[in-house]
Design a protein around this motif. Structure first.
Motif, short mmCIF file in Angstrom:
data_model
loop_
_atom_site.label_atom_id
_atom_site.label_comp_id
_atom_site.label_asym_id
_atom_site.label_seq_id
_atom_site.Cartn_x
_atom_site.Cartn_y
_atom_site.Cartn_z
N THR A 129 0.92 -1.13 -0.12
CA THR A 129 -0.04 -0.03 0.12
C THR A 129 0.92 1.23 0.11
O THR A 129 1.90 1.34 0.76
CB THR A 129 -0.78 0.06 1.33
OG1 THR A 129 -0.21 0.02 2.43
CG2 THR A 129 -2.09 -1.05 1.11
N GLY A 130 0.67 1.95 -1.00
CA GLY A 130 1.36 3.35 -0.77
C GLY A 130 0.72 4.37 -0.23
O GLY A 130 -0.35 4.26 0.39
N PRO A 131 1.28 5.76 -0.17
CA PRO A 131 0.44 6.77 0.47
C PRO A 131 -0.59 7.07 -0.05
O PRO A 131 -0.88 7.00 -1.28
CB PRO A 131 1.49 7.88 0.71
CG PRO A 131 2.62 7.71 -0.58
CD PRO A 131 2.46 5.83 -0.88
N PRO A 186 -7.58 10.19 2.99
CA PRO A 186 -7.28 8.86 2.05
C PRO A 186 -8.82 7.91 2.21
O PRO A 186 -9.19 7.25 1.49
CB PRO A 186 -6.30 8.16 2.65
CG PRO A 186 -5.30 9.34 3.13
CD PRO A 186 -6.22 10.04 3.70
N ASP A 187 -9.50 8.14 3.58
CA ASP A 187 -10.72 7.42 3.60
C ASP A 187 -11.43 7.71 2.57
O ASP A 187 -12.52 6.90 2.07
CB ASP A 187 -11.33 7.32 4.92
CG ASP A 187 -10.47 6.60 6.06
OD1 ASP A 187 -9.63 5.78 5.75
OD2 ASP A 187 -10.71 6.90 7.29
N VAL A 234 0.97 14.65 1.08
CA VAL A 234 0.98 13.09 0.82
C VAL A 234 1.03 12.58 2.18
O VAL A 234 2.00 13.09 3.01
CB VAL A 234 2.19 12.69 0.08
CG1 VAL A 234 2.47 11.23 -0.10
CG2 VAL A 234 1.92 12.97 -1.41
N VAL A 235 0.31 11.70 2.49
CA VAL A 235 0.10 11.15 4.06
C VAL A 235 0.18 9.63 3.95
O VAL A 235 -0.06 8.96 3.00
CB VAL A 235 -0.82 11.53 4.69
CG1 VAL A 235 -0.75 12.93 4.84
CG2 VAL A 235 -2.27 11.24 4.17
N PRO A 236 0.70 9.00 5.15
CA PRO A 236 0.48 7.32 5.04
C PRO A 236 -0.89 7.02 4.94
O PRO A 236 -1.75 7.34 5.65
CB PRO A 236 1.11 7.14 6.47
CG PRO A 236 2.10 8.27 6.78
CD PRO A 236 1.21 9.38 6.35
N SER A 237 -1.11 6.16 4.10
CA SER A 237 -2.44 5.64 4.05
C SER A 237 -2.98 4.56 5.18
O SER A 237 -4.14 4.54 5.07
CB SER A 237 -2.75 4.88 2.57
OG SER A 237 -1.72 3.59 2.64
#
Length: 498
Positions: free
Chosen positions: A306-308, A423-424, A380-383
């Protein structure tokens, strides 16, 4: 066809022109995938991509699917400057659009010390990597012997006189340290990688093609917002008699005697087909096939990587946009290593301030009147972050607002209201696992940066869109649609456009 993302629609229009009856089943109530719009009180915002590179991809789509060229359907505007950069040490640079000489001069003036010349030399080497990889990575189906792309680094080696030998950079970070030799130039490179969800410390040096693409082909805005591009592609599909069924979620892909023969919807409806095209991420595609189509052993099709994702704040501002304001400003993180460490592990006491992109389109269509302005902030953030955890949402929102204050005069006093997207929300709208955003395919890196091929191990089933070859991004999605259409119309012997 499963999904109405940009890749799927690009394939659908081409297939319809070739004589196929095409039906698109879309789980949500609209088209475009991640290319969406949020509207409220006369304000409009792009919630996905805000700018376009390589518009030639969509020009080709419109030429090949009808008499109306792209420019008759949307208004394309070159963004100039291409970007404004604010660095932690207080320096800033505005980079002209699609002008190597202009960028060199701007960086020399802003940063001094031969910075512009070093960046210009880097772009020359990046062009060499582009020339070596453009066709196999963007214009042809993924080679059966894809290991040739994975094992060889196309970015040229650079001789270092101090070392009296040739030293080859294997990552973007090494390019920044060894060749650019300026923390601010390295930050330019880092921001280019981050914009695509890549960590420059692990991204192969071949990722130099990403800033090169923007430099060589320019940065473009679609008047009315990038959502207008999705609308134009959708309308082209409808004119070519592509059928869209919205609110129709596909449960499984049917197969008979080892070949895809149609789809079954959640409501039990069965639709037969000669070919099935899926514009979904690998994790969801696995759930649709029995036995699962891909497994952990295939590094190019591992749905468990899983990417960010992207965290976005939409701002409705009172007061007019000041004259000469840059369309795009990048506010670089004060501690880039901490940002990258957190992005990699999502561990630590609290998220550090990230690199923030501020988009301020001068577009009357996106504001109620000239006394207001719509602005999009993103990072960009951790998913894998838990956005329901107390304080996480608030802290990230504050980080983005604080960074944006450097780009927008009097920001806090101008905010009428704000809308936050995590990301949700991307997961809900696109079904991308954890809301991750796919990066473009890249050469080298032992194949970890290649996406699954458009063909699959189940004959008659094809992949399209950002989670398949040639990867994520608006241009790449359009190219994937062209490749899938070619494979279906011409068969497995198709080798790409000439």
């Amino acid at each position: 066809m499963i999904g109405a993302g940009m890749g799927a629609m690009a394939a659908a229009a081409r297939l319809a022109v070739a004589g196929h009856r095409v039906v698109v089943y879309e789980r949500t109530d609209t088209y475009g995938g991640a290319v969406r719009r949020f509207e409220r009180d006369g304000f409009g915002f792009d919630t996905g991509p805000g700018l376009l590179t390589l518009p030639a991809v969509y020009r080709d789509l419109f030429v090949k699917t009808g008499k109306e060229p792209l420019e008759d359907c949307v208004e394309l505007v070159q963004v100039d400057p291409s970007s404004r950069h604010l660095f932690p040490d207080g320096t800033e640079a505005a980079l002209p659009n699609a002008s190597r000489a202009g960028v060199v001069a701007a960086l020399d003036e802003a940063l001094g010390g031969g910075a512009g010349e070093r960046w210009g030399d880097f772009l020359v080497r990046a062009r060499e990597a582009w020339d070596r990889t453009r066709r196999p990575l963007l214009e042809e189906p993924l080679w059966p012997n894809w290991h040739v792309l994975a094992d060889k680094e196309p970015y040229p080696a650079v001789p270092h006189k101090r070392l009296l030998r040739t030293r080859r950079a294997s990552t973007l970070s090494e390019i920044g340290a060894w060749e650019l030799r300026d923390e601010r130039l390295a930050a330019l490179l880092t921001s280019s990688a981050l914009a695509h969800g890549l960590d420059p410390r692990t991204a192969p040096a071949s990722a130099a093609v990403l800033p090169y693409m923007e430099h060589a082909f320019g940065t473009w805005y679609v008047r009315g917002g990038i959502r207008e591009l999705a609308r134009a592609v959708y309308e082209r599909c409808v004119r070519r008699r592509v059928e869209f069924v919205f609110g129709a979620e596909v449960l499984s892909i049917l197969d008979k005697e080892g070949r895809a023969t149609g789809v079954e919807l959640m409501d039990g409806t069965v639709a037969e087909a000669d070919h099935v095209v899926a514009d979904v991420d690998p994790a969801r595609l696995m759930e649709m096939t029995d036995p699962p189509l891909d497994g952990r052993g295939d590094v190019r099709a591992d749905p468990f990587r899983t990417g960010p994702g992207r965290f976005v704040v939409l701002l409705a501002l009172r007061g007019a946009r000041e004259t000469g304001a840059a369309h795009r400003t990048v506010v670089h993180a004060p501690d880039p290593e901490s940002e990258l460490d957190f992005l990699d592990s999502a561990k630590g006491d609290e998220p550090p301030p990230p690199t923030v992109t501020v988009l301020r389109p001068d577009d009357p269509a996106l504001r109620p009147d000239d006394g207001h302005e719509s602005v999009v902030l993103s990072a960009v953030v951790p998913s894998t972050l838990d956005w329901e955890e107390e304080g996480v949402l608030r802290l990230y929102t504050e980080h983005l607002l604080e960074a944006a204050e450097a780009a927008i005069p009097g920001l806090r006093d101008r905010v009428l209201w704000q809308e936050v997207r995590t990301p949700d929300d991307t997961d809900d709208e696109t079904s991308a696992f954890l809301g991750a955003v796919p990066a473009p395919s890249l050469a080298a890196g032992q194949g970890r940066f290649l996406h699954p091929s458009n063909t699959t191990r189940l004959p008659g089933l094809y992949r399209v869109g950002g989670w398949s070859h040639p990867g994520g991004g608006l241009p790449h999605a359009g190219m994937s649609g062209a490749l899938v259409a070619g494979l279906i119309v011409e068969g497995p012997g198709f080798r790409g456009s000439q």
